[in-house]
Design an enzyme around this catalytic site. Structure first.
Site, PDB file in Angstrom:
ATOM      1  N   ASN A  52      -9.480 -27.350  -0.549  1.00  0.00           N
ATOM      2  CA  ASN A  52      -9.285 -28.516  -1.414  1.00  0.00           C
ATOM      3  C   ASN A  52      -8.648 -29.691  -0.670  1.00  0.00           C
ATOM      4  O   ASN A  52      -7.663 -30.280  -1.124  1.00  0.00           O
ATOM      5  CB  ASN A  52      -8.444 -28.171  -2.637  1.00  0.00           C
ATOM      6  CG  ASN A  52      -9.174 -27.271  -3.629  1.00  0.00           C
ATOM      7  OD1 ASN A  52      -8.725 -26.168  -3.908  1.00  0.00           O
ATOM      8  ND2 ASN A  52     -10.307 -27.722  -4.148  1.00  0.00           N
TER       9      ASN A  52
ATOM     10  N   ASP B 102     -11.091 -21.824   0.240  1.00  0.00           N
ATOM     11  CA  ASP B 102     -11.228 -23.190  -0.267  1.00  0.00           C
ATOM     12  C   ASP B 102      -9.914 -23.918  -0.047  1.00  0.00           C
ATOM     13  O   ASP B 102      -8.877 -23.536  -0.581  1.00  0.00           O
ATOM     14  CB  ASP B 102     -11.565 -23.152  -1.759  1.00  0.00           C
ATOM     15  CG  ASP B 102     -11.755 -24.533  -2.360  1.00  0.00           C
ATOM     16  OD1 ASP B 102     -11.752 -25.528  -1.601  1.00  0.00           O
ATOM     17  OD2 ASP B 102     -11.912 -24.629  -3.587  1.00  0.00           O
TER      18      ASP B 102
ATOM     19  N   GLU C   2     -14.367 -23.996   2.625  1.00  0.00           N
ATOM     20  CA  GLU C   2     -14.758 -25.074   1.714  1.00  0.00           C
ATOM     21  C   GLU C   2     -13.787 -26.251   1.786  1.00  0.00           C
ATOM     22  O   GLU C   2     -12.579 -26.065   1.663  1.00  0.00           O
ATOM     23  CB  GLU C   2     -14.813 -24.510   0.287  1.00  0.00           C
ATOM     24  CG  GLU C   2     -15.270 -25.488  -0.773  1.00  0.00           C
ATOM     25  CD  GLU C   2     -15.242 -24.861  -2.154  1.00  0.00           C
ATOM     26  OE1 GLU C   2     -15.448 -25.597  -3.133  1.00  0.00           O
ATOM     27  OE2 GLU C   2     -15.018 -23.630  -2.252  1.00  0.00           O
TER      28      GLU C   2
ATOM     29  N   LYS D 290     -21.207 -29.138  -7.890  1.00  0.00           N
ATOM     30  CA  LYS D 290     -20.518 -29.174  -9.179  1.00  0.00           C
ATOM     31  C   LYS D 290     -21.134 -30.300 -10.005  1.00  0.00           C
ATOM     32  O   LYS D 290     -20.980 -31.478  -9.663  1.00  0.00           O
ATOM     33  CB  LYS D 290     -19.020 -29.411  -8.994  1.00  0.00           C
ATOM     34  CG  LYS D 290     -18.278 -28.231  -8.392  1.00  0.00           C
ATOM     35  CD  LYS D 290     -16.804 -28.544  -8.219  1.00  0.00           C
ATOM     36  CE  LYS D 290     -16.051 -27.344  -7.638  1.00  0.00           C
ATOM     37  NZ  LYS D 290     -14.645 -27.687  -7.301  1.00  0.00           N
TER      38      LYS D 290
ATOM     39  N   SER E  13     -12.648 -17.177  -8.221  1.00  0.00           N
ATOM     40  CA  SER E  13     -11.745 -18.029  -7.453  1.00  0.00           C
ATOM     41  C   SER E  13     -10.303 -17.594  -7.701  1.00  0.00           C
ATOM     42  O   SER E  13      -9.865 -17.510  -8.859  1.00  0.00           O
ATOM     43  CB  SER E  13     -11.932 -19.491  -7.871  1.00  0.00           C
ATOM     44  OG  SER E  13     -11.109 -20.347  -7.124  1.00  0.00           O
TER      45      SER E  13
ATOM     46  N   GLY F 206     -17.015 -24.125  -9.805  1.00  0.00           N
ATOM     47  CA  GLY F 206     -16.492 -24.173 -11.163  1.00  0.00           C
ATOM     48  C   GLY F 206     -15.348 -25.153 -11.301  1.00  0.00           C
ATOM     49  O   GLY F 206     -14.658 -25.465 -10.325  1.00  0.00           O
TER      50      GLY F 206
ATOM     51  N   ASP G 176     -17.454 -29.879  -0.687  1.00  0.00           N
ATOM     52  CA  ASP G 176     -17.306 -29.863  -2.141  1.00  0.00           C
ATOM     53  C   ASP G 176     -16.980 -31.283  -2.607  1.00  0.00           C
ATOM     54  O   ASP G 176     -17.859 -32.046  -2.984  1.00  0.00           O
ATOM     55  CB  ASP G 176     -16.208 -28.869  -2.521  1.00  0.00           C
ATOM     56  CG  ASP G 176     -15.875 -28.848  -4.006  1.00  0.00           C
ATOM     57  OD1 ASP G 176     -16.483 -29.616  -4.767  1.00  0.00           O
ATOM     58  OD2 ASP G 176     -14.990 -28.073  -4.418  1.00  0.00           O
TER      59      ASP G 176
ATOM     60  N   LYS H 141     -13.066 -15.725  -3.584  1.00  0.00           N
ATOM     61  CA  LYS H 141     -12.728 -16.999  -2.949  1.00  0.00           C
ATOM     62  C   LYS H 141     -11.225 -17.203  -3.048  1.00  0.00           C
ATOM     63  O   LYS H 141     -10.655 -17.150  -4.142  1.00  0.00           O
ATOM     64  CB  LYS H 141     -13.446 -18.173  -3.624  1.00  0.00           C
ATOM     65  CG  LYS H 141     -13.113 -19.512  -2.967  1.00  0.00           C
ATOM     66  CD  LYS H 141     -13.936 -20.658  -3.548  1.00  0.00           C
ATOM     67  CE  LYS H 141     -13.351 -21.229  -4.806  1.00  0.00           C
ATOM     68  NZ  LYS H 141     -14.040 -22.458  -5.227  1.00  0.00           N
ATOM     69  N   LEU H 142     -10.595 -17.450  -1.903  1.00  0.00           N
ATOM     70  CA  LEU H 142      -9.152 -17.678  -1.873  1.00  0.00           C
ATOM     71  C   LEU H 142      -8.848 -19.157  -1.708  1.00  0.00           C
ATOM     72  O   LEU H 142      -9.404 -19.816  -0.816  1.00  0.00           O
ATOM     73  CB  LEU H 142      -8.512 -16.919  -0.706  1.00  0.00           C
ATOM     74  CG  LEU H 142      -8.600 -15.403  -0.700  1.00  0.00           C
ATOM     75  CD1 LEU H 142      -7.854 -14.860   0.517  1.00  0.00           C
ATOM     76  CD2 LEU H 142      -8.019 -14.825  -1.979  1.00  0.00           C
ATOM     77  N   LYS H 143      -7.971 -19.675  -2.515  1.00  0.00           N
ATOM     78  CA  LYS H 143      -7.439 -21.016  -2.301  1.00  0.00           C
ATOM     79  C   LYS H 143      -6.415 -20.937  -1.167  1.00  0.00           C
ATOM     80  O   LYS H 143      -5.587 -20.014  -1.132  1.00  0.00           O
ATOM     81  CB  LYS H 143      -6.761 -21.542  -3.570  1.00  0.00           C
ATOM     82  CG  LYS H 143      -7.702 -21.718  -4.758  1.00  0.00           C
ATOM     83  CD  LYS H 143      -8.642 -22.895  -4.569  1.00  0.00           C
ATOM     84  CE  LYS H 143      -9.454 -23.152  -5.834  1.00  0.00           C
ATOM     85  NZ  LYS H 143     -10.340 -24.337  -5.695  1.00  0.00           N
TER      86      LYS H 143
END
Length: 371
Positions: free
Chosen positions: A192, A190, A215, A264, A136, A292, A240, A162-164
């Site tokens: 968030n 992702d 995500e 998770k 990540s 994670g 998620d 995986k890119l935020k």
């Protein structure tokens, strides 16, 4: 059945190798709560994945200490001998706090499996001894910093990036990273919860980069919005933060909001509930992967055992310990070899603690006896 005798709550401070920035904020140091359970048959350890502030979730470390000390532990021990499979049932009267419940269940399960000489991998019935590892990548101040970081992970052999992302840091970073890693390497993003329902047309522009998934683009409670977005874009929508239990997973799948699910264990209340969600997704034909929470070697080892189950068909966020920490609290930290990590096969969760280092970074502890 085990008789619970004592619980130690221990806080440690671990510096991150580099600051880890997401749409929720930036972490430079992890304030981590560990649980050490002593029973009449041995001992076990668990890790609470709650963060220092209630940003990612409503839970945070100070609150976890209070609810574990004043409510969960007294209730758990008042009922007499117990198995790990009964922890959730005994704590069912308490609303919320899944990360604290998961940490306590994990410590009891670790003790139970160690007493039996069995590893979590065997207990779950995992069918692999190696699993693909993804990494990540957080948000950076500049694109050059991002690309340098990604190149390093490509050189390390990770199977997936995986890119935020967040508004203002999405299309261009994704385009450049796809160009850097080429068309064949797995890439996902992702958010968030950083976007809303009005951003569907913008997020659809990510389709051209052949992503494995996007995500949690919308707020966790917006299941309907995710279902509508899944219909409007080609990139598979993965949930998620929205998935907090077996029931929410089943509902999201039925509504078409979850084409993929990130499991998770801390977020759903423990590894046993995580296993149930895995089984549901296998039954419904929904791919899952293991996310994670910047765990130490305790949680990282347990996550690897969970991810060895057959429904985990996508690389998870079980990266090398050195991705986040210069030194882990276990004697054999998780490493990446040829894009994979080895599933620990020792008793319990599969780790052994570096007690000398653990003591040196302990900032606070208290010990509670059984009621």
């Amino acid at each position: 059945m085990m008789q619970l005798q004592q619980l130690e709550l221990r806080r440690i401070a671990l510096d991150l190798v580099t600051p880890f920035r997401t749409s929720f904020g930036t972490e430079q140091l992890r304030d981590i709560l560990l649980l050490h359970v002593t029973t009449d048959q041995g001992e076990g350890w668990g890790e609470c994945v709650a963060m220092a502030e209630p940003a990612y979730s409503a839970e945070f470390v100070d609150a976890a200490v209070i609810v574990l000390r004043d409510h969960f532990w007294p209730t758990l021990t008042a009922g007499g001998p117990i198995t790990a499979e009964e922890v959730t049932e005994r704590l069912a009267r308490y609303s919320g706090h899944p990360m604290s419940k998961a940490a306590l269940e994990s410590a009891v399960l670790d003790a139970q499996l160690r007493a039996a000489g069995t590893g979590l991998h065997t207990y779950f019935g995992g069918d692999r001894d190696r699993i693909p590892s993804g990494v990540s990548v957080g948000i950076f101040d500049t694109l050059d910093e991002l690309l340098a970081q990604v190149q390093g992970y490509v050189d390390d052999g990770y199977a997936r990036i995986k890119l935020k992302i967040e508004p203002g840091w999405d299309l261009e970073p994704v385009r450049l990273v796809r160009e850097l890693i080429g068309p064949d390497m797995g890439l996902q993003v992702d958010a968030n919860t950083a976007y809303d329902r009005t951003d569907g047309e913008h997020l659809a522009r990510l389709d051209e980069y052949d992503l494995l998934l996007i995500e949690q683009p919308l707020p966790e409670e917006d299941i309907l919005g995710h279902a509508r977005l899944a219909e409007a874009i080609e990139t598979p929508v993965c949930l998620d933060e929205s998935i907090v239990s077996l029931q929410t997973a089943a509902d999201a799948i039925e509504l078409g909001a979850a084409e993929i699910i990130n499991i998770k264990p801390g977020r759903v209340g423990g590894y046993l509930e995580a296993r149930r969600i895995h089984d549901l997704c296998v039954d419904r034909g929904v791919p899952v992967w293991c996310g994670g929470m910047v765990e130490t070697g305790i949680g990282r080892a347990a996550n690897a055992a969970l991810a060895a189950l057959p429904g985990f068909t996508l690389p998870g966020d079980i990266s090398a310990s050195s991705r986040f920490y210069r030194r882990d609290i276990v004697t054999q930290p998780i490493t990446v070899d040829d894009g994979h990590v080895r599933v620990p096969d020792g008793p319990g969760m599969g780790f052994e603690l570096d007690h000398e280092f653990l003591d040196s970074i302990t900032t606070w502890s208290t010990t509670l006896n059984a009621s």
